[in-house]
Design a protein around this motif. Structure first.
Motif, PDB file in Angstrom:
ATOM      1  N   PRO A 122      -4.056   3.875  -9.679  1.00 52.82           N
ATOM      2  CA  PRO A 122      -3.542   2.650  -9.046  1.00 52.82           C
ATOM      3  C   PRO A 122      -2.912   2.981  -7.698  1.00 52.82           C
ATOM      4  N   ALA A 123      -3.178   2.182  -6.722  1.00 53.28           N
ATOM      5  CA  ALA A 123      -2.662   2.451  -5.374  1.00 53.28           C
ATOM      6  C   ALA A 123      -1.861   1.254  -4.906  1.00 53.28           C
ATOM      7  N   VAL A 124      -0.589   1.239  -5.278  1.00 52.60           N
ATOM      8  CA  VAL A 124       0.254   0.120  -4.879  1.00 52.60           C
ATOM      9  C   VAL A 124       1.644   0.628  -4.510  1.00 52.60           C
ATOM     10  N   ASN A 125       2.127   0.192  -3.373  1.00 54.80           N
ATOM     11  CA  ASN A 125       3.503   0.504  -2.969  1.00 54.80           C
ATOM     12  C   ASN A 125       4.047  -0.719  -2.229  1.00 54.80           C
ATOM     13  N   THR A 126       4.981  -1.379  -2.881  1.00 52.03           N
ATOM     14  CA  THR A 126       5.597  -2.546  -2.238  1.00 52.03           C
ATOM     15  C   THR A 126       7.110  -2.380  -2.186  1.00 52.03           C
ATOM     16  N   LEU A 175      -2.322  -5.726   2.885  1.00 49.51           N
ATOM     17  CA  LEU A 175      -1.027  -5.356   3.462  1.00 49.51           C
ATOM     18  C   LEU A 175      -0.215  -6.634   3.687  1.00 49.51           C
ATOM     19  N   GLY A 176       1.025  -6.470   4.114  1.00 44.56           N
ATOM     20  CA  GLY A 176       1.807  -7.618   4.587  1.00 44.56           C
ATOM     21  C   GLY A 176       2.493  -8.410   3.492  1.00 44.56           C
ATOM     22  N   CYS A 177       2.843  -9.636   3.835  1.00 47.25           N
ATOM     23  CA  CYS A 177       3.726 -10.441   2.984  1.00 47.25           C
ATOM     24  C   CYS A 177       3.102 -10.806   1.643  1.00 47.25           C
ATOM     25  N   MET A 178       1.784 -11.070   1.645  1.00 51.75           N
ATOM     26  CA  MET A 178       1.140 -11.441   0.373  1.00 51.75           C
ATOM     27  C   MET A 178       1.095 -10.237  -0.560  1.00 51.75           C
ATOM     28  N   ALA A 179       0.931  -9.037   0.007  1.00 54.41           N
ATOM     29  CA  ALA A 179       0.957  -7.810  -0.790  1.00 54.41           C
ATOM     30  C   ALA A 179       2.305  -7.713  -1.489  1.00 54.41           C
ATOM     31  N   GLU A 180       3.351  -7.971  -0.723  1.00 53.38           N
ATOM     32  CA  GLU A 180       4.693  -7.873  -1.257  1.00 53.38           C
ATOM     33  C   GLU A 180       4.919  -8.934  -2.339  1.00 53.38           C
ATOM     34  N   ARG A 181       4.398 -10.123  -2.093  1.00 53.88           N
ATOM     35  CA  ARG A 181       4.663 -11.237  -3.009  1.00 53.88           C
ATOM     36  C   ARG A 181       3.865 -11.116  -4.308  1.00 53.88           C
ATOM     37  N   LEU A 182       2.598 -10.692  -4.202  1.00 54.02           N
ATOM     38  CA  LEU A 182       1.744 -10.684  -5.400  1.00 54.02           C
ATOM     39  C   LEU A 182       1.618  -9.306  -6.041  1.00 54.02           C
ATOM     40  N   ALA A 230      -0.251  -2.536  -0.149  1.00 50.01           N
ATOM     41  CA  ALA A 230       0.919  -1.911   0.496  1.00 50.01           C
ATOM     42  C   ALA A 230       1.759  -2.978   1.183  1.00 50.01           C
ATOM     43  N   GLY A 231       3.040  -3.016   0.849  1.00 48.92           N
ATOM     44  CA  GLY A 231       3.967  -3.975   1.469  1.00 48.92           C
ATOM     45  C   GLY A 231       4.370  -3.531   2.866  1.00 48.92           C
ATOM     46  N   PRO A 232       5.071  -4.403   3.607  1.00 43.30           N
ATOM     47  CA  PRO A 232       5.388  -4.133   5.020  1.00 43.30           C
ATOM     48  C   PRO A 232       6.215  -2.868   5.275  1.00 43.30           C
TER      49      PRO A 232
END
Ligand code: SF4
Length: 473
Positions: free
Chosen positions: A138-142, A97-104, A118-120
């Motif tokens: 795939p489980a990604v939501n940013t 989660l968090g900022c690294m999720a959003e960035r990468l 998951a992004g913030p």
């Protein structure tokens, strides 16, 4: 979900017989730790009970920070650790989660480092993402949101001492400081509905908490006009503009709603801090007299390159105003050593500014370039590491001197302390903080966690006041 003071509260997870166990490991700023509590509430609704033991967890979520390269490296190490654990326990799911999720983003999934990203702004989507993990998808939501503030969610307090809690009031940041990833990872600035903020403070008060810290990347920029990004305020209706609430008004509302609770806030940005906020602080005894006011550099040339919207002189004027309206107010800072093109003269400007303010304490770092930021794209990270290190050491030494001076000012004085826990160094002592946010330790005697105690200071280190209780406040 049950409703309490207009907030949505996770149902009693202990009562959910087949509860799965959730372990959240948070890194970085207080916002991240606060977000972890929101995530625990959201997942509490789908049967996850929080645990403090990672080895009994069914789901581990690493709530990450990208602010410095070192933070990302630590998280990479933790991911490698959980990758090894998953080999022994294939049932374990791991998410970022968090900022690294959003960035990468999906890179983490492609590297097969984690099951879920998951992004913030995507935490409400976690139950669906967990379903996707079970289905092998795939489980990604940013995705970024212009409106998400998790306004009505009442966080599950994790690792809580039952005395102090965070209450989030804004998300994101519009400032675009050239070194900072936050506007990219956390998106545009939005403010949370004041009614939900007040309701959360009331619930905390009723649950026995004694102190709240109002949190945001830039709290002084708080502006509620019915919801939406701050930058869209100019398009709001005349009625919305006329009834909008700023940070000074919110602070006053909270101070009046929970008059016996102590109130702190963080973080302030120098360009946004108003005299109104200082006057509200002065008018209410329950608002702590301490301000975290990151300056980053004392050089106007560097401040401009950092895209900070103030100068050395305007910052000094603000300090003078704080000293005038709030005599004795604790002031702390963030400082970066060795930003792009920083010269010895720039560095001396920083030391001179420190001498002017004589901060109570501060957070000091050597500059590390973050991919995607304006500084990384346009400015050369050209100060040698050895020079960054030397300047950082000089800044730390100066801060130690000032912290020591500030602490000595309190010798012989009585401090009102909220007992927050057992001292890390001595089982027989309590620790708590005074209004200026300085740590105070004293023998436990018959005092209890959460008591207000008057403590007479007899000794100090640069980081701690040492004293004896003279009675309950
Ligand atoms: S004010 Fe600047 S440093 Fe702080 S979060 Fe916003 S962009 Fe980053």
């Amino acid at each position: 979900m049950r409703e309490s003071q207009g907030l949505i509260t996770a149902g009693d997870p202990v009562a959910k017989k087949a509860a799965k166990k959730l372990y959240i490991e948070s890194y970085g700023c207080q916002m991240n730790f606060s977000d972890g509590e929101v995530v625990a509430a959201i997942l509490g609704e789908v049967g996850y009970r929080s645990t403090s033991q990672s080895d009994e967890a069914d789901l581990v979520l690493l709530n990450t920070c990208s602010i410095r390269e070192k933070a990302e490296q630590s998280i990479r190490k933790r991911l490698a650790h959980y990758h090894a654990v998953k080999r022994k326990n294939p049932r374990l799911k791991v998410g970022v989660l968090g900022c690294m999720a959003e960035r990468l983003k999906s890179r983490l999934l492609e590297e097969k480092a984690v099951d879920l990203v998951a992004g913030p702004d995507a935490y409400r989507d976690l139950p669906r993402l967990l379903g996707a993990v079970e289905a092998g998808s795939p489980a990604v939501n940013t995705c970024h949101s212009k409106t998400e503030t998790y306004a009505e969610i009442n966080p599950v307090r994790l690792d809580s001492n039952g005395v102090s809690a965070w209450v989030s009031i804004t998300r994101g940041c519009d400032n675009m400081c050239s070194f900072c990833v936050v506007p990219f990872t956390r998106g545009r600035e939005r403010s949370r509905d004041p009614q939900h903020i007040v309701a959360e403070c009331m619930v905390l008060w009723q649950d026995g908490y004694k102190e709240v810290t109002l949190l945001g990347q830039n709290v002084d920029s708080y502006l509620w006009y019915g919801g939406g990004p701050k930058r869209d305020f100019k398009y709001a209706s005349e009625l919305a503009k006329a009834t909008a609430m700023d940070f000074a008004q919110l602070l006053e509302l909270v101070a009046q709603t929970v008059p016996a609770m102590r109130i702190r806030f963080s973080t302030s940005n120098p360009q946004d801090m108003t005299e109104d906020v200082l006057r509200v602080m002065a008018a209410h005894d329950n608002i702590c007299k301490s301000i975290h006011l990151p300056v980053q550099s004392g050089s106007d040339r560097i401040l401009k390159l950092m895209n900070r919207q103030y100068t050395n002189q305007s910052y000094r004027r603000l300090i003078d105003k704080i000293r005038d309206i709030l005599p004795g107010c604790g002031i702390s800072h963030d400082l970066i050593a060795g930003f792009c093109s920083e010269t010895e003269a720039d560095h001396r400007d920083t030391l001179r500014l420190m001498d002017y303010v004589r901060y109570h304490f501060g957070y000091m770092f050597a500059y590390s370039s973050r991919p995607g930021t304006a500084a990384a794209k346009k400015l050369a990270d050209d100060v040698p590491e050895s020079t960054k290190k030397r300047r950082l050491q000089a800044i730390i030494a100066r801060q130690r001197l000032h912290s020591s001076m500030r602490m000595k000012e309190q010798l012989g004085r009585v401090q009102r302390v909220l007992v927050a826990g057992t001292s890390k160094k001595n089982e027989g002592e309590w620790y708590g903080r005074n209004t200026q946010n300085a740590v105070v330790v004293f023998p436990k005697g018959s005092y209890q966690l959460g008591d207000w105690v008057d403590v007479k200071v007899s000794d100090c280190t640069p980081a701690t006041l040492i004293g004896k209780a003279v009675g309950l406040a």
